[in-house]
Design an enzyme around this catalytic site. Structure first.
Site, PDB file in Angstrom:
ATOM      1  N   ASN A   9       0.177   5.933   4.614  1.00  0.00           N
ATOM      2  CA  ASN A   9       0.061   4.517   4.249  1.00  0.00           C
ATOM      3  C   ASN A   9       1.462   4.005   3.942  1.00  0.00           C
ATOM      4  O   ASN A   9       1.998   4.268   2.871  1.00  0.00           O
ATOM      5  CB  ASN A   9      -0.850   4.364   3.026  1.00  0.00           C
ATOM      6  CG  ASN A   9      -0.921   2.924   2.552  1.00  0.00           C
ATOM      7  OD1 ASN A   9      -0.548   1.996   3.281  1.00  0.00           O
ATOM      8  ND2 ASN A   9      -1.398   2.723   1.330  1.00  0.00           N
ATOM      9  N   LYS A  11       2.382   1.050   3.394  1.00  0.00           N
ATOM     10  CA  LYS A  11       2.356  -0.153   2.544  1.00  0.00           C
ATOM     11  C   LYS A  11       3.280  -1.221   3.161  1.00  0.00           C
ATOM     12  O   LYS A  11       3.380  -1.305   4.376  1.00  0.00           O
ATOM     13  CB  LYS A  11       2.750   0.184   1.111  1.00  0.00           C
ATOM     14  CG  LYS A  11       2.010   1.411   0.575  1.00  0.00           C
ATOM     15  CD  LYS A  11       2.150   1.596  -0.895  1.00  0.00           C
ATOM     16  CE  LYS A  11       1.568   2.936  -1.293  1.00  0.00           C
ATOM     17  NZ  LYS A  11       1.225   3.031  -2.680  1.00  0.00           N
ATOM     18  N   HIS A  98      -8.115  -0.370  -0.713  1.00  0.00           N
ATOM     19  CA  HIS A  98      -7.028   0.291  -1.443  1.00  0.00           C
ATOM     20  C   HIS A  98      -6.907  -0.344  -2.823  1.00  0.00           C
ATOM     21  O   HIS A  98      -7.073  -1.555  -2.975  1.00  0.00           O
ATOM     22  CB  HIS A  98      -5.722   0.151  -0.652  1.00  0.00           C
ATOM     23  CG  HIS A  98      -4.646   1.042  -1.171  1.00  0.00           C
ATOM     24  ND1 HIS A  98      -3.928   0.743  -2.306  1.00  0.00           N
ATOM     25  CD2 HIS A  98      -4.180   2.237  -0.734  1.00  0.00           C
ATOM     26  CE1 HIS A  98      -3.059   1.725  -2.544  1.00  0.00           C
ATOM     27  NE2 HIS A  98      -3.199   2.642  -1.597  1.00  0.00           N
ATOM     28  N   GLU A 100      -4.442  -1.161  -4.523  1.00  0.00           N
ATOM     29  CA  GLU A 100      -3.447  -2.242  -4.611  1.00  0.00           C
ATOM     30  C   GLU A 100      -4.047  -3.561  -4.139  1.00  0.00           C
ATOM     31  O   GLU A 100      -3.687  -4.626  -4.630  1.00  0.00           O
ATOM     32  CB  GLU A 100      -2.189  -1.868  -3.801  1.00  0.00           C
ATOM     33  CG  GLU A 100      -1.380  -0.785  -4.507  1.00  0.00           C
ATOM     34  CD  GLU A 100      -0.476   0.033  -3.608  1.00  0.00           C
ATOM     35  OE1 GLU A 100      -0.274  -0.340  -2.445  1.00  0.00           O
ATOM     36  OE2 GLU A 100       0.012   1.081  -4.087  1.00  0.00           O
ATOM     37  N   GLU A 170      -8.691   8.165  -4.600  1.00  0.00           N
ATOM     38  CA  GLU A 170      -7.337   7.862  -5.055  1.00  0.00           C
ATOM     39  C   GLU A 170      -7.368   7.380  -6.500  1.00  0.00           C
ATOM     40  O   GLU A 170      -7.572   6.174  -6.749  1.00  0.00           O
ATOM     41  CB  GLU A 170      -6.725   6.753  -4.194  1.00  0.00           C
ATOM     42  CG  GLU A 170      -6.610   7.088  -2.732  1.00  0.00           C
ATOM     43  CD  GLU A 170      -5.440   6.339  -2.095  1.00  0.00           C
ATOM     44  OE1 GLU A 170      -4.507   6.992  -1.654  1.00  0.00           O
ATOM     45  OE2 GLU A 170      -5.465   5.097  -2.087  1.00  0.00           O
ATOM     46  N   GLY A 176       1.602   6.179  -6.606  1.00  0.00           N
ATOM     47  CA  GLY A 176       2.984   5.719  -6.738  1.00  0.00           C
ATOM     48  C   GLY A 176       3.612   6.029  -8.090  1.00  0.00           C
ATOM     49  O   GLY A 176       4.674   5.499  -8.415  1.00  0.00           O
ATOM     50  N   SER A 216       0.283  10.279  -5.238  1.00  0.00           N
ATOM     51  CA  SER A 216       1.471  11.110  -5.443  1.00  0.00           C
ATOM     52  C   SER A 216       1.335  12.490  -4.810  1.00  0.00           C
ATOM     53  O   SER A 216       1.833  13.487  -5.353  1.00  0.00           O
ATOM     54  CB  SER A 216       1.810  11.220  -6.932  1.00  0.00           C
ATOM     55  OG  SER A 216       2.095   9.939  -7.455  1.00  0.00           O
TER      56      SER A 216
END
Ligand code: PEP
Length: 256
Positions: A9, A11, A98, A100, A170, A176, A216
């Site tokens: 990904n 991003k 996701h 985010e 996740e 991150g 991570s």
């Protein structure tokens, strides 16, 4: 054996030239050291997706994904991209839900469910993200949080449709942050998710559904995660931006 998947990904990183170079480097490394029995997926920005998904790279075995899609096929949705448009590029997958996007763009489980339906309508396989926040984990509510997400976004699919779904667990606190879930935490949640699929769609489906880990995951910890019985690979953010690191992760599964 269940499908093993490692998905990158990117991003909102990598321009057209740098994205092309990264895919080229990944392809070259995979020619030297092929990823046997691993599906390797790259999810670049939409701009890069268009420019690279229909290119042929050396020894090409890569698959491509969008990082998001709109649930309508077309219309007055300025700035959005439909699942059909993603399929048009030659991509076969799309990341949906996701954290985010849930956090920054207010995506609800209902919207995620509509995006999953749109992906399937367009012939794409959705990689559906779920995972608890740090507050939910501290309160011991991680299983409830994930159960709600999956129930509200996925569990009304027919068996035929669900068979095309990939789940990415996740934990939000691990994305991150450099703080990955421990192998025990990852196995517990992946096993729990597989149990939910078993209850809803029966054992055969539970055993066949790929559940990948994200948060991570890197070249140093992937081996300890990918050897777990219910972890079928990873969704990789930061560590997917360097070809050597990403390819090392692709090669982190135990010998068959
Ligand atoms: C992600 O964006 O899905 C992700 C897992 O990011 P990172 O690997 O950087 O934590």
């Amino acid at each position: 054996m269940r499908e093993r998947i490692v998905a990158a990904n990117w991003k909102m990183n990598m321009g057209i030239d740098s994205g092309f170079e990264l895919v080229d480097n990944i392809s070259k490394l995979l020619v030297k050291q092929p990823a046997e029995n691993v599906t390797v997926i790259i999810a670049p920005s939409f701009i890069s997706l268009f420019s690279i998904a229909d290119m042929i790279f050396e020894g090409d075995s890569l698959k491509y994904a969008g990082q998001n899609c709109h649930y309508e096929q077309s219309g007055a949705y300025t700035g959005e991209i439909s699942a059909e448009m993603i399929a048009d590029t030659g991509a076969e997958y799309v990341i949906v839900g996701h954290s985010e996007r849930r956090r920054n763009f207010g995506e609800t489980n209902e919207m995620v469910g509509k995006k999953v339906a749109a992906a399937l309508r367009a012939g794409l396989k959705p990689i559906v993200c779920c995972g608890e926040t740090i507050e939910q984990r501290k309160a011991g509510k991680q299983s409830d949080a994930v159960k709600t997400q999956l129930t509200e976004s996925l569990f009304s699919l027919s068996k035929e449709d669900f068979a095309n779904v990939i789940i990415a667990y996740e934990p939000v606190w691990a994305i991150g942050t450099g703080e990955n879930a421990t192998p025990e935490q990852a196995q517990e949640m992946h096993g729990y998710i597989r149990g939910l699929i078993n209850k809803k769609y029966a054992k055969k489906m539970a055993e066949a559904t790929p559940i990948i880990y994200g948060g991570s995951c890197n070249a140093a910890n992937a081996k300890s995660l990918f050897k777990l019985p219910d972890v079928d690979g990873g969704l990789i953010g930061g560590a997917s931006l360097k070809a050597a690191d990403f390819v090392a992760i692709v090669h982190s599964f135990p010998e068959e």
